[in-house]
Design a protein around this motif. Structure first.
Motif, PDB file in Angstrom:
ATOM      1  N   GLN A 139      45.852  21.587  34.124  1.00  0.00           N
ATOM      2  CA  GLN A 139      45.026  22.468  33.291  1.00  0.00           C
ATOM      3  C   GLN A 139      43.674  21.828  33.010  1.00  0.00           C
ATOM      4  N   ARG A 140      43.691  20.526  32.722  1.00  0.00           N
ATOM      5  CA  ARG A 140      42.431  19.826  32.461  1.00  0.00           C
ATOM      6  C   ARG A 140      41.508  19.897  33.675  1.00  0.00           C
ATOM      7  N   LEU A 141      42.057  19.648  34.849  1.00  0.00           N
ATOM      8  CA  LEU A 141      41.246  19.673  36.065  1.00  0.00           C
ATOM      9  C   LEU A 141      40.613  21.042  36.276  1.00  0.00           C
ATOM     10  N   ASP A 142      41.363  22.100  36.004  1.00  0.00           N
ATOM     11  CA  ASP A 142      40.808  23.444  36.179  1.00  0.00           C
ATOM     12  C   ASP A 142      39.726  23.738  35.143  1.00  0.00           C
ATOM     13  N   PHE A 143      39.898  23.248  33.916  1.00  0.00           N
ATOM     14  CA  PHE A 143      38.851  23.436  32.905  1.00  0.00           C
ATOM     15  C   PHE A 143      37.593  22.648  33.272  1.00  0.00           C
ATOM     16  N   GLY A 152      43.161  21.945  43.822  1.00  0.00           N
ATOM     17  CA  GLY A 152      42.632  22.668  44.968  1.00  0.00           C
ATOM     18  C   GLY A 152      41.706  23.812  44.619  1.00  0.00           C
ATOM     19  N   ILE A 153      41.357  23.950  43.335  1.00  0.00           N
ATOM     20  CA  ILE A 153      40.592  25.120  42.915  1.00  0.00           C
ATOM     21  C   ILE A 153      39.186  25.133  43.526  1.00  0.00           C
ATOM     22  N   TRP A 154      38.556  23.949  43.637  1.00  0.00           N
ATOM     23  CA  TRP A 154      37.230  23.908  44.244  1.00  0.00           C
ATOM     24  C   TRP A 154      37.309  24.282  45.726  1.00  0.00           C
ATOM     25  N   ALA A 208      36.050  27.936  50.059  1.00  0.00           N
ATOM     26  CA  ALA A 208      36.495  28.684  51.235  1.00  0.00           C
ATOM     27  C   ALA A 208      36.078  30.149  51.158  1.00  0.00           C
ATOM     28  N   GLY A 209      36.046  30.691  49.948  1.00  0.00           N
ATOM     29  CA  GLY A 209      35.598  32.068  49.786  1.00  0.00           C
ATOM     30  C   GLY A 209      34.112  32.232  50.028  1.00  0.00           C
ATOM     31  N   GLU A 210      33.316  31.232  49.635  1.00  0.00           N
ATOM     32  CA  GLU A 210      31.870  31.307  49.839  1.00  0.00           C
ATOM     33  C   GLU A 210      31.468  30.981  51.265  1.00  0.00           C
ATOM     34  N   TYR A 211      32.296  30.174  51.946  1.00  0.00           N
ATOM     35  CA  TYR A 211      32.002  29.762  53.324  1.00  0.00           C
ATOM     36  C   TYR A 211      33.195  30.125  54.213  1.00  0.00           C
ATOM     37  N   GLN A 263      48.989  21.347  44.598  1.00  0.00           N
ATOM     38  CA  GLN A 263      48.153  22.480  44.967  1.00  0.00           C
ATOM     39  C   GLN A 263      49.028  23.707  45.225  1.00  0.00           C
ATOM     40  N   PRO A 264      48.439  24.912  45.153  1.00  0.00           N
ATOM     41  CA  PRO A 264      49.228  26.122  45.408  1.00  0.00           C
ATOM     42  C   PRO A 264      49.610  26.233  46.876  1.00  0.00           C
ATOM     43  N   GLN A 265      50.697  26.952  47.152  1.00  0.00           N
ATOM     44  CA  GLN A 265      51.102  27.197  48.524  1.00  0.00           C
ATOM     45  C   GLN A 265      50.329  28.360  49.145  1.00  0.00           C
ATOM     46  N   TRP A 266      49.976  29.340  48.331  1.00  0.00           N
ATOM     47  CA  TRP A 266      49.238  30.494  48.847  1.00  0.00           C
ATOM     48  C   TRP A 266      47.749  30.198  48.779  1.00  0.00           C
TER      49      TRP A 266
END
Length: 357
Positions: A77-81, A115-117, A122-125, A139-142
């Motif tokens: 959670q900290r990493l995502d914030f 893996g959020i970054w 990946a969405g921008e590039y 990290q998420p599997q999907w």
């Protein structure tokens, strides 16, 4: 992003291959010994956890005293914030290096965390292939089809994983305290970037500031100084961002650029963007208060867990009641030379807004 696919699991080289990019093991691995079963064995050797003071850690690096941050849900959670804080501070930009979409095909996200970054990039590039490495499979599997996550200790030689001149862009964020030898990591980045490729470092400076000077007997300032002192004893400095520009220049990167941004601790600025950054950033720091000091202070400062938790509660109270605290967020990037020769770097201070409500 248009679609997500489920990876086969975490490991060196696991994941979904982007159709437009040659990602077979021979193209990335430097030797046959770094592919196949030996790479899977390497990944498996890193996938073990241990528990201490109520937190979950990566076993090998934690037990050896080489890594002091946990990998449990609170840490995730900290990493995502922190990710959202950096996005707010940088005006929604994932990178400040002057990347051209048509030139960015292979990207390495060192210490990808959740893996959020990597997923956002990946969405921008969409034509780039992003590899995110981390010690822990959190990290998420999907994920998008142009992202894969790999278990790797980036203090190990990178020729275990990749061939030189592989990446167009290497991203390193909030990893102060992760490495003993930052020069070695940057030299590996230089080796594995393509000529003309960029490495970018983003982190905050682990120092406390106040708009009117640090108050006397400041708990927040004491917390920051104690964390920095204990990390130095551990041989894994938290005061890395302040040194990164000079390091990159000394090691031969071209066009080194540094920008320093205000990271407010709390929603005290009048500026709307900084107010939002302060709101998110304060919450992230509250989440990380015990994270950064629990192992460091018990191991190197002789504190007991309950002492630490009591002190952290006092720091959090001060952070929430005293307006004007801030930290500095650093972004430094440099380019691998097309040919040998250095270019002087520049530093930009992005207009500190210190006006309070």
């Amino acid at each position: 992003m248009s679609s997500f696919e489920k990876t086969d699991g975490h490991g060196i080289g696991d994941g979904v291959v982007h159709d437009d990019i040659d990602m077979d093991s021979e193209s990335l691995c430097s030797t046959p010994s770094s592919s196949g079963s030996s790479r899977s064995s390497y990944a498996t050797s890193l996938q073990s956890f241990t528990y201490s003071n109520g937190r979950r850690y990566h076993s090998t690096r934690f037990l050896s005293g080489d890594y002091f941050l946990p990998n449990d849900e609170l840490e995730q959670q900290r990493l995502d914030f922190y990710h959202h804080t950096f996005l707010t501070i940088l005006g929604g930009k994932l990178a400040l290096a002057p990347l051209k979409e048509e030139d960015v095909k292979m990207v390495l996200d060192v210490g990808t965390g959740t893996g959020i970054w990597a997923i956002d990039f990946a969405g921008e590039y969409p034509d780039a292939y992003i590899i995110g490495t981390d010690l822990s499979p959190i990290q998420p599997q999907w994920v998008p089809p142009n992202v894969t996550f790999e278990i790797a200790d980036m203090e190990d030689p990178w020729d275990l994983f990749y061939k030189p001149n592989t990446f167009d862009y290497i991203h390193i964020r909030t990893l102060s305290g992760a490495f003993k030898d930052w020069d070695a990591v940057l030299l590996e980045a230089m080796e594995y970037l393509k000529p003309g490729g960029y490495v970018e470092f983003q982190d905050y400076g682990c120092e406390a500031f106040h708009t009117n000077g640090i108050p006397e007997n400041s708990k927040f300032d004491e917390y920051m100084r104690r964390c920095a002192s204990a990390a130095e004893k551990a041989g894994r400095s938290l005061l890395v961002a302040q040194t990164m520009k000079k390091r990159m220049l000394r090691l031969g990167f071209d066009d080194v650029q540094e920008s320093i941004h205000l990271w407010p601790v709390g929603p005290w600025p009048k500026d709307r963007k900084l107010k939002e950054a302060g709101r998110i950033g304060q919450f992230a720091m509250v989440q990380s208060m015990e994270t950064f000091c629990l192992d460091l202070w018990t191991r190197y400062e002789g504190w007991h867990p309950e002492q630490i938790r009591q002190f952290c509660a006092e720091v959090i109270h001060e952070m929430k009641t005293v307006k004007g605290y801030y930290c500095e967020a650093f972004v430094i990037y440099g380019r691998k030379p097309l040919s040998r020769g250095d270019t002087a770097g520049t530093t930009t201070n992005f207009g500190y807004e210190i006006t309070m409500n």
